[in-house]
Design a protein around this motif. Sequence first.
Motif, short mmCIF file in Angstrom:
data_model
loop_
_atom_site.label_atom_id
_atom_site.label_comp_id
_atom_site.label_asym_id
_atom_site.label_seq_id
_atom_site.Cartn_x
_atom_site.Cartn_y
_atom_site.Cartn_z
N MET A 38 4.66 -45.43 -19.06
CA MET A 38 4.43 -46.19 -18.61
C MET A 38 4.22 -45.76 -16.82
O MET A 38 5.06 -44.85 -16.34
N THR A 39 2.85 -46.14 -16.57
CA THR A 39 1.98 -45.00 -15.89
C THR A 39 1.63 -46.06 -14.28
O THR A 39 1.16 -46.65 -15.15
N ILE A 40 1.33 -45.56 -13.28
CA ILE A 40 0.40 -46.23 -12.09
C ILE A 40 -0.54 -45.58 -11.60
O ILE A 40 -0.29 -44.13 -11.82
N TRP A 41 -1.86 -46.12 -12.46
CA TRP A 41 -3.22 -45.02 -11.74
C TRP A 41 -3.30 -45.54 -11.09
O TRP A 41 -3.60 -46.95 -10.37
N ILE A 42 -3.89 -44.58 -9.75
CA ILE A 42 -4.76 -45.04 -8.50
C ILE A 42 -5.98 -44.23 -8.53
O ILE A 42 -6.34 -43.35 -8.63
N ASP A 43 -6.53 -45.51 -8.65
CA ASP A 43 -7.60 -45.45 -7.64
C ASP A 43 -8.19 -44.92 -6.61
O ASP A 43 -8.35 -45.23 -5.69
N ALA A 44 -7.92 -44.04 -6.28
CA ALA A 44 -7.53 -43.20 -4.82
C ALA A 44 -8.25 -42.71 -3.93
O ALA A 44 -8.71 -42.82 -2.74
N ASP A 45 -9.85 -42.89 -3.99
CA ASP A 45 -10.65 -42.78 -3.38
C ASP A 45 -11.17 -43.64 -2.39
O ASP A 45 -11.59 -43.06 -0.98
N ALA A 46 -11.57 -44.71 -1.92
CA ALA A 46 -10.76 -45.72 -1.61
C ALA A 46 -9.99 -46.51 -1.24
O ALA A 46 -10.14 -48.11 -0.52
N CYS A 47 -9.13 -46.04 -1.63
CA CYS A 47 -7.89 -46.66 -1.47
C CYS A 47 -7.01 -46.64 -0.42
O CYS A 47 -7.01 -45.72 0.46
N PRO A 48 -7.00 -48.09 0.38
CA PRO A 48 -6.24 -47.95 1.35
C PRO A 48 -4.92 -47.02 1.78
O PRO A 48 -3.98 -47.16 0.73
N VAL A 49 -4.83 -46.25 2.72
CA VAL A 49 -3.59 -45.66 2.92
C VAL A 49 -2.42 -45.66 2.54
O VAL A 49 -1.21 -45.82 2.01
N PRO A 50 -2.08 -46.95 3.90
CA PRO A 50 -0.85 -48.67 3.25
C PRO A 50 -0.98 -48.70 1.82
O PRO A 50 0.94 -48.18 1.57
N VAL A 51 -1.63 -48.59 0.85
CA VAL A 51 -1.25 -49.09 -0.49
C VAL A 51 -0.87 -47.90 -1.11
O VAL A 51 0.04 -47.30 -1.65
N ARG A 52 -1.54 -46.52 -0.98
CA ARG A 52 -0.82 -44.74 -1.51
C ARG A 52 0.56 -45.24 -0.93
O ARG A 52 1.33 -44.64 -2.01
N GLU A 53 0.94 -45.23 0.01
CA GLU A 53 1.92 -44.86 0.77
C GLU A 53 3.06 -45.92 0.10
O GLU A 53 4.37 -45.31 -0.50
N MET A 54 2.94 -47.45 -0.08
CA MET A 54 3.86 -48.45 -0.56
C MET A 54 4.23 -47.74 -2.18
O MET A 54 5.06 -48.12 -2.71
N VAL A 55 3.25 -47.36 -3.22
CA VAL A 55 3.53 -46.71 -4.35
C VAL A 55 3.68 -45.59 -4.42
O VAL A 55 4.12 -45.44 -5.01
N LEU A 56 3.52 -44.83 -3.43
CA LEU A 56 4.47 -43.26 -3.38
C LEU A 56 6.28 -44.38 -3.92
O LEU A 56 7.02 -43.73 -4.28
N ARG A 57 6.42 -45.14 -2.13
CA ARG A 57 7.54 -45.54 -1.61
C ARG A 57 7.82 -45.84 -3.32
O ARG A 57 9.49 -45.70 -3.87
N ALA A 58 7.18 -47.66 -3.84
CA ALA A 58 7.52 -47.61 -5.11
C ALA A 58 7.96 -47.06 -6.24
O ALA A 58 8.54 -46.45 -7.44
#
Length: 151
Positions: A1-21
């Motif tokens: 199970m992996t979470i893939w993040i299309d990160a180019d346009a991903c809002p920074v707060p979402v990146r941070e939430m995903v990292l914490r989760a």
Amino acid sequence: MTIWIDADACPVPVREMVLRAGQRTATALVFVANSPLPVPRRALVKTVQVAQGFDVADNYISQHAVINDLVITQDIPLAAEIVEKGITALNPRGELYTEANIRQRLAMRNLSEELRSMGQISGGPNKFGDKEKQNFANALDRWLQKAKKTT
């Protein structure tokens, strides 16, 4: 199970939430972008820098994501590909893309793109605020809880 993040346009707060989760649940994360990302080096966190170009990051994600993964993207054509493969897709505002809604989202996106090209509409999505952050956090938590039960 992996979470893939299309990160180019991903809002920074979402990146941070995903990292914490991801850290909290020991879930593998892969951030895919065509430019370097300021993502902390941690176990289970990977960044993939793809070549510059239209849809290169999207294609990478589409080729590597598998059933039981989650793809976080606001790119509706990518979400449509992912959903078609039976993989879960979530946008940064907390909306799950599903077989029931992806065709409508794709049609609306195409219409908006056409209207923008004709100068009929301008601008982009509404502001990304606290409500959107909360919706995303809730949707991510629901997916993680469900995914952990099935593994």
